[in-house]
Design a protein around this motif. Structure first.
Motif, PDB file in Angstrom:
ATOM      1  N   MET A  48       3.924  -4.897  -5.648  1.00  0.00           N
ATOM      2  CA  MET A  48       3.483  -4.010  -4.558  1.00  0.00           C
ATOM      3  C   MET A  48       3.269  -2.586  -5.091  1.00  0.00           C
ATOM      4  O   MET A  48       4.061  -2.076  -5.868  1.00  0.00           O
ATOM      5  CB  MET A  48       4.536  -3.983  -3.439  1.00  0.00           C
ATOM      6  N   ILE A  49       2.191  -1.972  -4.657  1.00  0.00           N
ATOM      7  CA  ILE A  49       1.878  -0.590  -5.049  1.00  0.00           C
ATOM      8  C   ILE A  49       2.408   0.351  -3.970  1.00  0.00           C
ATOM      9  O   ILE A  49       2.135   0.167  -2.781  1.00  0.00           O
ATOM     10  CB  ILE A  49       0.362  -0.401  -5.218  1.00  0.00           C
ATOM     11  N   ILE A  50       3.173   1.346  -4.385  1.00  0.00           N
ATOM     12  CA  ILE A  50       3.756   2.308  -3.450  1.00  0.00           C
ATOM     13  C   ILE A  50       3.041   3.647  -3.574  1.00  0.00           C
ATOM     14  O   ILE A  50       2.829   4.160  -4.684  1.00  0.00           O
ATOM     15  CB  ILE A  50       5.267   2.506  -3.718  1.00  0.00           C
ATOM     16  N   GLU A  52     -11.888  -2.946  -5.440  1.00  0.00           N
ATOM     17  CA  GLU A  52     -12.010  -2.585  -6.867  1.00  0.00           C
ATOM     18  C   GLU A  52     -10.858  -1.692  -7.295  1.00  0.00           C
ATOM     19  O   GLU A  52     -10.292  -1.858  -8.385  1.00  0.00           O
ATOM     20  CB  GLU A  52     -13.336  -1.862  -7.109  1.00  0.00           C
ATOM     21  N   ILE A  53     -10.520  -0.739  -6.442  1.00  0.00           N
ATOM     22  CA  ILE A  53      -9.442   0.196  -6.763  1.00  0.00           C
ATOM     23  C   ILE A  53      -8.107  -0.546  -6.870  1.00  0.00           C
ATOM     24  O   ILE A  53      -7.314  -0.306  -7.795  1.00  0.00           O
ATOM     25  CB  ILE A  53      -9.365   1.314  -5.702  1.00  0.00           C
ATOM     26  N   VAL A  54      -7.872  -1.469  -5.939  1.00  0.00           N
ATOM     27  CA  VAL A  54      -6.640  -2.269  -5.981  1.00  0.00           C
ATOM     28  C   VAL A  54      -6.557  -3.055  -7.291  1.00  0.00           C
ATOM     29  O   VAL A  54      -5.511  -3.078  -7.964  1.00  0.00           O
ATOM     30  CB  VAL A  54      -6.571  -3.229  -4.783  1.00  0.00           C
ATOM     31  N   LYS A  55      -7.649  -3.708  -7.664  1.00  0.00           N
ATOM     32  CA  LYS A  55      -7.672  -4.507  -8.896  1.00  0.00           C
ATOM     33  C   LYS A  55      -7.456  -3.644 -10.133  1.00  0.00           C
ATOM     34  O   LYS A  55      -6.765  -4.054 -11.079  1.00  0.00           O
ATOM     35  CB  LYS A  55      -8.995  -5.269  -8.997  1.00  0.00           C
ATOM     36  N   ASP A  56      -8.045  -2.440 -10.130  1.00  0.00           N
ATOM     37  CA  ASP A  56      -7.862  -1.529 -11.256  1.00  0.00           C
ATOM     38  C   ASP A  56      -6.388  -1.129 -11.401  1.00  0.00           C
ATOM     39  O   ASP A  56      -5.846  -1.093 -12.513  1.00  0.00           O
ATOM     40  CB  ASP A  56      -8.712  -0.264 -11.076  1.00  0.00           C
ATOM     41  N   LEU A  57      -5.747  -0.835 -10.265  1.00  0.00           N
ATOM     42  CA  LEU A  57      -4.335  -0.436 -10.286  1.00  0.00           C
ATOM     43  C   LEU A  57      -3.449  -1.598 -10.734  1.00  0.00           C
ATOM     44  O   LEU A  57      -2.482  -1.406 -11.492  1.00  0.00           O
ATOM     45  CB  LEU A  57      -3.907   0.055  -8.902  1.00  0.00           C
ATOM     46  N   ILE A  72       1.946   5.602  -7.137  1.00  0.00           N
ATOM     47  CA  ILE A  72       0.767   6.461  -7.229  1.00  0.00           C
ATOM     48  C   ILE A  72       0.804   7.473  -6.092  1.00  0.00           C
ATOM     49  O   ILE A  72       1.295   7.174  -4.985  1.00  0.00           O
ATOM     50  CB  ILE A  72      -0.532   5.625  -7.168  1.00  0.00           C
ATOM     51  N   THR A  73       0.332   8.679  -6.331  1.00  0.00           N
ATOM     52  CA  THR A  73       0.326   9.704  -5.285  1.00  0.00           C
ATOM     53  C   THR A  73      -0.965   9.621  -4.470  1.00  0.00           C
ATOM     54  O   THR A  73      -1.964   9.047  -4.918  1.00  0.00           O
ATOM     55  CB  THR A  73       0.436  11.113  -5.887  1.00  0.00           C
ATOM     56  N   LYS A  74      -0.935  10.191  -3.286  1.00  0.00           N
ATOM     57  CA  LYS A  74      -2.121  10.222  -2.433  1.00  0.00           C
ATOM     58  C   LYS A  74      -3.250  10.995  -3.112  1.00  0.00           C
ATOM     59  O   LYS A  74      -4.419  10.632  -2.979  1.00  0.00           O
ATOM     60  CB  LYS A  74      -1.780  10.868  -1.083  1.00  0.00           C
TER      61      LYS A  74
END
Length: 300
Positions: free
Chosen positions: A1-3, A40-45, A53-55
């Motif tokens: 999970m990305i926070i 795309e951004i999710v896959k890159d992360l 990651i910050t806002k």
């Protein structure tokens, strides 16, 4: 999970592809393309195994993705709305127009694009007033806008009965509308109000309110909307079609008032185009108002 971390608020929340998609759609990008970019951004992360990651970092990545897709204008708009949220700039958006022109649909979609949770219809405000004030005292608010004149006695001479009755209903309903606007202004929260009773000259506008009049000039298009609306509501199309001439007459009156008070008129031919027109007007008006207050957005 990305926070996602917000250093200013000292919060941590799970990354939401849906929220990012919505923020991208504020630029006028089609929701399908916005979702694709968010994916795309999710896959890159995930590929980089980023867990925190910050806002601000998400903002930068999204901006670069838009640029990479050749969407330079969308990228600039994305930064604009991001900056506006950072400034916590409250907006009261008023969407007026005659019966059946698509005000509710536009208000709902606009609320989604801008992340606004409060959407109020003037019919709801009028309904509350109906429960508080009986028909004998204020008969004009207890019927449809295009039939209000039939409830009035001793109409003045040399007046248009239809418009006079409508104005009478608007005058009383505006008491409730202006109370909602005043509270939204004092509390500083975003609100969208939509309805036929939003008539220029009767509504109290302030430095945080933005008003638009929605129109639909073709009687055939208006009739088609009544049939479409009947599919998902209890309002029978025939009731409105029977009074379509009166509805169009009220629309002509509203357009005249909008021009008198220099309120933007949006012809609602197609939903996406109408939303983009309103968003463009908002950007221009907000930028102008902020500039007058000596505030410059960092959108480059």
């Amino acid at each position: 999970m990305i926070i996602v971390i917000d250093p200013e608020k000292n919060t941590r929340i799970p990354f939401s592809r849906g929220i990012l998609t919505r923020s991208i759609t504020t630029t006028g990008v089609d929701v399908g393309i916005a979702y694709s970019i968010a994916t795309e951004i999710v896959k890159d992360l995930q590929r980089k195994k980023i867990k925190l990651i910050t806002k601000e970092e998400i903002r930068k990545i999204t901006y670069e993705k838009l640029i990479g897709h050749g969407l330079k204008d969308a990228a600039r708009k994305y930064l604009f709305w991001h900056e506006l949220r950072r400034l916590k700039y409250p907006m009261i958006i008023l969407i007026g127009g005659a019966t059946g022109v698509g005000k509710s649909t536009l208000a709902t979609e606009l609320a989604f694009r801008l992340g606004i949770r409060t959407v109020i219809g003037t019919d709801t405000i009028r309904e509350v007033m109906r429960k508080m004030i009986n028909k004998e005292l204020l008969p004009s608010i207890h019927t449809s806008s295009f039939l209000a004149w039939k409830e009035l006695k001793n109409l003045p001479r040399n007046v248009d009965p239809l418009i006079y009755g409508f104005e009478t209903q608007v005058r009383y309903t505006s008491v409730g509308i202006n109370a909602v606007i005043e509270r939204s202004y004092k509390e500083g929260f975003n609100t969208i109000i939509e309805g036929i009773h939003l008539v220029p000259g009767y509504v109290s506008l302030n430095d945080r309110s933005f008003m638009y009049l929605i129109s639909l000039k073709s009687p055939d298009a208006l009739e088609a909307r009544f049939y479409e609306r009947a599919h998902y509501s209890l309002r029978p199309a025939e009731y409105y079609i029977k009074n379509i001439e009166e509805i169009i007459h009220i629309q002509e009156y509203l357009i005249k008032k909008a021009r008198e008070y220099e309120i933007p008129i949006i012809e609602n031919i197609e939903l996406e185009r109408s939303i983009n027109n309103i968003m463009a007007h908002l950007m221009e008006d907000i930028s102008k108002r902020l500039k007058e207050r000596g505030i410059k957005l960092k959108i480059e």
